[in-house]
Write an enzyme that holds these catalytic residues in place. Sequence first.
Site, PDB file in Angstrom:
ATOM      1  CB  SER A 143      -0.898   0.013   1.246  1.00 49.39           C
ATOM      2  OG  SER A 143      -1.543   1.267   1.395  1.00 49.39           O
ATOM      3  CE1 TYR A 156      -4.133  -1.890   4.923  1.00 56.30           C
ATOM      4  CE2 TYR A 156      -3.189   0.266   4.446  1.00 56.30           C
ATOM      5  CZ  TYR A 156      -3.736  -0.931   4.010  1.00 56.30           C
ATOM      6  OH  TYR A 156      -3.882  -1.172   2.667  1.00 56.30           O
TER       7      TYR A 156
END
Length: 265
Positions: A143, A156
């Site tokens: 990501s 995350y």
Amino acid sequence: MSDTNTQGIAVVTGASAGMGAVYADRLARRGYDLLLIARDKSRLEAVAAKVTAGTGRSAEVLAADLADPAQLAKVEERLRTDESISLLVNNAGGTVFGPLAQADPSELEDLITLNVTSLTRLTTAVLAGFTRRGTGTIINLSSALAFNVLPVSAVYSGTKSYVVAFTQALQQEFAETGIRIQTVFPGAVRTDFWTGSGIEVSAFPQEWVMSADDAVDAALAGLDAGEPMTLLSLPDIADWDKFDAARQAMIPNLSRSVPADRYRN
């Protein structure tokens, strides 16, 4: 029915929607038969039926919660033993955004299991066969938040940073083989990923948000170009090269027999 002209089986996790469903379509169009994995069997079957109708490739579904150890083990066994598997897309993942002090520890544990443990175990399992055959492709989804760390993205971002380091190590390990390993860095992509995450995709300026179709097409273009790291919206790849060169330049000085001068009286 699938014809005999196949690239082998492409395994796509998180294949019931979003980028996973698009990967399924695009890989089928490239000649792969499919093994589609996600929790929701009915949605998986809908994706499989659409792909088969549109491409003629076979698409098997395997409903599994990759955060559950027993279900994960069954998927691992399939990846370890099926000699037809030639490509793995580690797309399954989740997120919880918000202040860490207010987070539910069990939700964070599930997030780490899905984003780190399952990705690691599935990669390890599929590499057993790839190593025997001397060929295969792994696509690991990281990501942009592996780099753009935010106060609400501690876990995350941490898990997606793990994907970067893990994949870079594997790229070095298998550099002289026929096994290809790519890391993909999506930014904000318009999918169901954001539902229940703590952030709505509508909160972002539209110029920040990419469609799932464009994201997967760009990722596969990067794979075709032989990129080890594919940053989907980065205009100039030289920016990544400079970033990585700065990291490489530090390496000779990261382990020495004495502390740096600034830490000594």
